[in-house]
Write an enzyme that holds these catalytic residues in place. Sequence first.
Site, PDB file in Angstrom:
ATOM      1  N   GLU A   1       0.824  -1.214   0.000  1.00 21.57           N
ATOM      2  CA  GLU A   1       0.000   0.000   0.000  1.00 21.57           C
ATOM      3  C   GLU A   1       0.858   1.265   0.000  1.00 21.57           C
ATOM      4  OE1 GLU A   1      -3.332   0.471  -0.342  1.00 21.57           O
ATOM      5  OE2 GLU A   1      -3.507  -1.674  -0.691  1.00 21.57           O
TER       6      GLU A   1
ATOM      7  N   ASP B   1      -5.953   8.836  -0.329  1.00 20.39           N
ATOM      8  CA  ASP B   1      -5.549   7.745   0.550  1.00 20.39           C
ATOM      9  C   ASP B   1      -4.324   8.219   1.331  1.00 20.39           C
ATOM     10  OD1 ASP B   1      -7.539   6.112  -0.425  1.00 20.39           O
ATOM     11  OD2 ASP B   1      -6.207   4.931  -1.710  1.00 20.39           O
TER      12      ASP B   1
END
Length: 148
Positions: A54, A71
């Site tokens: 991620e 994000d």
Amino acid sequence: MKAAGILTLIGCLVTGAESKIYTRCKLAKIFSRAGLDNYWGFSLGNWICMAYYESGYNTTAQTVLDDGSIDYGIFQINSFAWCRHGKLKENNHCHVACSALITDDLTDAIICAKKIVKETQGMNYWQGWKKHCEGRDLSEWKKGCEVS
């Protein structure tokens, strides 16, 4: 032109926070102390693998998405659903400012990640986990890190 604008925005967002990129073993120890090993049935290897894919273990990682949401942090937690970036339409299920997810102190990010796992479909929230970690032997991720 759109890409240049997004890169500029990312540059502006990152400027305020000093980047810290954890090592795999340091993160394994932090995650272990925070109770992530076997949290909702997900081994420590799942968490370490997911964070790598991620964010590359970067505490200040930020990704601007096509819908305008962002994000944030080591777990790439989305501003629309999980944290407050300042827009009224955000849900902020973690009851935290997005800026708290991009600090070297991972407490808020871990609390929020636990909430995501508990309230959604486990680790399926994270595409990096689904693509690279799900269903694999993840024992190598904590190997040599002196965590149980």
